[in-house]
Design a protein around this motif. Structure first.
Motif, PDB file in Angstrom:
ATOM      1  N   GLY A  80       1.858   4.714  -6.305  1.00 39.92           N
ATOM      2  CA  GLY A  80       2.294   3.575  -7.100  1.00 39.92           C
ATOM      3  C   GLY A  80       3.776   3.288  -7.001  1.00 39.92           C
ATOM      4  N   THR A  81       4.477   3.987  -6.116  1.00 34.04           N
ATOM      5  CA  THR A  81       5.918   3.768  -5.982  1.00 34.04           C
ATOM      6  C   THR A  81       6.264   2.733  -4.916  1.00 34.04           C
ATOM      7  OG1 THR A  81       6.094   5.608  -4.429  1.00 34.04           O
ATOM      8  CG2 THR A  81       6.453   6.101  -6.761  1.00 34.04           C
ATOM      9  N   CYS A  82       5.319   2.346  -4.124  1.00 39.73           N
ATOM     10  CA  CYS A  82       5.562   1.341  -3.090  1.00 39.73           C
ATOM     11  C   CYS A  82       5.599  -0.041  -3.753  1.00 39.73           C
ATOM     12  CB  CYS A  82       4.460   1.370  -2.037  1.00 39.73           C
ATOM     13  SG  CYS A  82       4.150   3.003  -1.359  1.00 39.73           S
TER      14      CYS A  82
ATOM     15  N   ALA B 133      -5.698 -10.540   5.019  1.00 35.55           N
ATOM     16  CA  ALA B 133      -5.154  -9.334   5.647  1.00 35.55           C
ATOM     17  C   ALA B 133      -4.346  -8.510   4.646  1.00 35.55           C
ATOM     18  CB  ALA B 133      -4.281  -9.718   6.836  1.00 35.55           C
ATOM     19  N   GLY B 134      -3.587  -9.156   3.778  1.00 34.70           N
ATOM     20  CA  GLY B 134      -2.804  -8.440   2.779  1.00 34.70           C
ATOM     21  C   GLY B 134      -3.676  -7.675   1.807  1.00 34.70           C
ATOM     22  N   TYR B 135      -4.736  -8.309   1.329  1.00 34.14           N
ATOM     23  CA  TYR B 135      -5.629  -7.607   0.410  1.00 34.14           C
ATOM     24  C   TYR B 135      -6.376  -6.486   1.126  1.00 34.14           C
ATOM     25  CZ  TYR B 135      -8.998  -6.441  -3.110  1.00 34.14           C
ATOM     26  OH  TYR B 135      -9.747  -5.745  -4.025  1.00 34.14           O
ATOM     27  N   THR B 136      -6.776  -6.741   2.359  1.00 37.00           N
ATOM     28  CA  THR B 136      -7.467  -5.703   3.127  1.00 37.00           C
ATOM     29  C   THR B 136      -6.558  -4.501   3.337  1.00 37.00           C
ATOM     30  OG1 THR B 136      -8.766  -7.404   4.245  1.00 37.00           O
ATOM     31  CG2 THR B 136      -8.696  -5.226   5.281  1.00 37.00           C
ATOM     32  N   TYR B 137      -5.291  -4.743   3.610  1.00 39.34           N
ATOM     33  CA  TYR B 137      -4.336  -3.649   3.766  1.00 39.34           C
ATOM     34  C   TYR B 137      -4.204  -2.866   2.463  1.00 39.34           C
ATOM     35  CZ  TYR B 137      -0.157  -1.036   4.935  1.00 39.34           C
ATOM     36  OH  TYR B 137       0.729  -0.021   5.162  1.00 39.34           O
ATOM     37  N   TYR B 138      -4.114  -3.573   1.349  1.00 39.64           N
ATOM     38  CA  TYR B 138      -4.037  -2.887   0.053  1.00 39.64           C
ATOM     39  C   TYR B 138      -5.278  -2.048  -0.183  1.00 39.64           C
ATOM     40  CZ  TYR B 138      -4.826  -2.147  -4.879  1.00 39.64           C
ATOM     41  OH  TYR B 138      -5.134  -1.574  -6.080  1.00 39.64           O
ATOM     42  N   PHE B 139      -6.444  -2.601   0.112  1.00 38.33           N
ATOM     43  CA  PHE B 139      -7.698  -1.929  -0.188  1.00 38.33           C
ATOM     44  C   PHE B 139      -7.877  -0.662   0.641  1.00 38.33           C
ATOM     45  CE2 PHE B 139     -12.324  -1.363   0.147  1.00 38.33           C
ATOM     46  CZ  PHE B 139     -12.665  -1.353  -1.200  1.00 38.33           C
ATOM     47  N   TYR B 140      -7.588  -0.728   1.941  1.00 42.35           N
ATOM     48  CA  TYR B 140      -7.840   0.406   2.822  1.00 42.35           C
ATOM     49  C   TYR B 140      -6.658   1.367   2.955  1.00 42.35           C
ATOM     50  CZ  TYR B 140     -12.220  -1.683   4.163  1.00 42.35           C
ATOM     51  OH  TYR B 140     -13.489  -2.210   4.132  1.00 42.35           O
ATOM     52  N   VAL B 141      -5.424   0.875   2.880  1.00 45.31           N
ATOM     53  CA  VAL B 141      -4.252   1.734   3.058  1.00 45.31           C
ATOM     54  C   VAL B 141      -3.557   1.931   1.723  1.00 45.31           C
ATOM     55  CG1 VAL B 141      -2.065   2.013   4.258  1.00 45.31           C
ATOM     56  CG2 VAL B 141      -3.983   0.941   5.439  1.00 45.31           C
ATOM     57  N   GLY B 142      -3.042   0.844   1.165  1.00 48.59           N
ATOM     58  CA  GLY B 142      -2.441   0.862  -0.156  1.00 48.59           C
ATOM     59  C   GLY B 142      -1.368   1.915  -0.356  1.00 48.59           C
ATOM     60  N   CYS B 143      -1.101   2.216  -1.603  1.00 51.32           N
ATOM     61  CA  CYS B 143      -0.102   3.206  -1.971  1.00 51.32           C
ATOM     62  C   CYS B 143      -0.673   3.997  -3.139  1.00 51.32           C
ATOM     63  CB  CYS B 143       1.197   2.515  -2.354  1.00 51.32           C
ATOM     64  SG  CYS B 143       2.524   3.651  -2.753  1.00 51.32           S
ATOM     65  N   ALA B 144      -1.015   5.234  -2.908  1.00 49.49           N
ATOM     66  CA  ALA B 144      -1.675   6.049  -3.930  1.00 49.49           C
ATOM     67  C   ALA B 144      -0.741   6.410  -5.080  1.00 49.49           C
ATOM     68  CB  ALA B 144      -2.228   7.311  -3.294  1.00 49.49           C
TER      69      ALA B 144
ATOM     70  N   ILE C 256       5.475  -3.202  -2.448  1.00 47.43           N
ATOM     71  CA  ILE C 256       4.554  -4.238  -1.969  1.00 47.43           C
ATOM     72  C   ILE C 256       3.096  -3.805  -2.071  1.00 47.43           C
ATOM     73  CG2 ILE C 256       3.866  -5.589   0.055  1.00 47.43           C
ATOM     74  CD1 ILE C 256       6.790  -5.564   0.899  1.00 47.43           C
ATOM     75  N   THR C 257       2.786  -2.595  -1.675  1.00 46.85           N
ATOM     76  CA  THR C 257       1.381  -2.201  -1.565  1.00 46.85           C
ATOM     77  C   THR C 257       0.838  -1.475  -2.793  1.00 46.85           C
ATOM     78  OG1 THR C 257       2.025  -0.156  -0.451  1.00 46.85           O
ATOM     79  CG2 THR C 257       1.494  -2.060   0.933  1.00 46.85           C
ATOM     80  N   SER C 258       1.604  -1.369  -3.877  1.00 47.62           N
ATOM     81  CA  SER C 258       1.103  -0.668  -5.047  1.00 47.62           C
ATOM     82  C   SER C 258       0.155  -1.525  -5.881  1.00 47.62           C
ATOM     83  CB  SER C 258       2.257  -0.182  -5.917  1.00 47.62           C
ATOM     84  OG  SER C 258       2.997  -1.286  -6.400  1.00 47.62           O
ATOM     85  N   LYS C 259       0.283  -2.842  -5.797  1.00 46.05           N
ATOM     86  CA  LYS C 259      -0.565  -3.748  -6.567  1.00 46.05           C
ATOM     87  C   LYS C 259      -1.234  -4.732  -5.617  1.00 46.05           C
ATOM     88  CE  LYS C 259       2.546  -3.543 -10.487  1.00 46.05           C
ATOM     89  NZ  LYS C 259       3.543  -4.264 -11.267  1.00 46.05           N
ATOM     90  N   PRO C 260      -2.485  -5.104  -5.891  1.00 42.03           N
ATOM     91  CA  PRO C 260      -3.173  -6.026  -4.978  1.00 42.03           C
ATOM     92  C   PRO C 260      -2.537  -7.413  -4.935  1.00 42.03           C
ATOM     93  CG  PRO C 260      -4.523  -5.578  -6.900  1.00 42.03           C
ATOM     94  CD  PRO C 260      -3.355  -4.658  -6.970  1.00 42.03           C
ATOM     95  N   LEU C 261      -1.992  -7.877  -6.056  1.00 41.29           N
ATOM     96  CA  LEU C 261      -1.374  -9.201  -6.070  1.00 41.29           C
ATOM     97  C   LEU C 261      -0.147  -9.235  -5.161  1.00 41.29           C
ATOM     98  CD1 LEU C 261      -1.299 -12.071  -7.217  1.00 41.29           C
ATOM     99  CD2 LEU C 261       0.169 -11.188  -9.040  1.00 41.29           C
ATOM    100  N   ASN C 262       0.712  -8.230  -5.250  1.00 38.22           N
ATOM    101  CA  ASN C 262       1.903  -8.184  -4.408  1.00 38.22           C
ATOM    102  C   ASN C 262       1.541  -8.142  -2.928  1.00 38.22           C
ATOM    103  OD1 ASN C 262       3.333  -8.055  -6.764  1.00 38.22           O
ATOM    104  ND2 ASN C 262       3.868  -5.901  -6.580  1.00 38.22           N
ATOM    105  N   SER C 263       0.593  -7.292  -2.592  1.00 41.28           N
ATOM    106  CA  SER C 263       0.195  -7.138  -1.201  1.00 41.28           C
ATOM    107  C   SER C 263      -0.445  -8.415  -0.658  1.00 41.28           C
ATOM    108  CB  SER C 263      -0.783  -5.972  -1.077  1.00 41.28           C
ATOM    109  OG  SER C 263      -1.137  -5.750   0.247  1.00 41.28           O
ATOM    110  N   THR C 264      -1.259  -9.063  -1.477  1.00 37.63           N
ATOM    111  CA  THR C 264      -1.934 -10.289  -1.063  1.00 37.63           C
ATOM    112  C   THR C 264      -0.936 -11.429  -0.861  1.00 37.63           C
ATOM    113  OG1 THR C 264      -3.898  -9.589  -2.274  1.00 37.63           O
ATOM    114  CG2 THR C 264      -3.762 -11.901  -1.662  1.00 37.63           C
ATOM    115  N   LEU C 265      -0.013 -11.594  -1.797  1.00 37.11           N
ATOM    116  CA  LEU C 265       0.976 -12.668  -1.666  1.00 37.11           C
ATOM    117  C   LEU C 265       1.917 -12.430  -0.484  1.00 37.11           C
ATOM    118  CD1 LEU C 265       1.890 -13.368  -5.392  1.00 37.11           C
ATOM    119  CD2 LEU C 265       0.435 -14.716  -3.875  1.00 37.11           C
TER     120      LEU C 265
END
Length: 67
Positions: free
Chosen positions: A32-34, A19-30, A36-45
């Motif tokens: 790069g200032t976020c 779910a974390g990686y899916t959130y990064y992939f579809y929503v993310g942070c364009a 948690i969601t600016s990098k896939p590793l952070n969002s996934t963990l």
């Protein structure tokens, strides 16, 4: 912890990782200032941590036997 508790928590971690990686992939942070969601590793963990905690809430602890 019992074996069942480990299994349920492990399933929660895996679901959270996905779910974390899916959130990064579809929503993310364009921008790069976020944090948690600016990098896939952070969002996934972070998703794995939250999934493990969420699923761990539904595990019941074994009842103690009275002597």
């Amino acid at each position: 912890m019992t074996k069942k508790q480990y299994i349920v928590t492990g399933i929660g971690i895996v679901v959270g990782l996905i779910a974390g990686y899916t959130y990064y992939f579809y929503v993310g942070c364009a921008s790069g200032t976020c944090v948690i969601t600016s990098k896939p590793l952070n969002s996934t963990l972070y998703g794995g941590l939250m999934g493990g905690l969420l699923f761990n809430m539904f595990v019941t602890s074994p009842k103690k036997k009275d002597k």
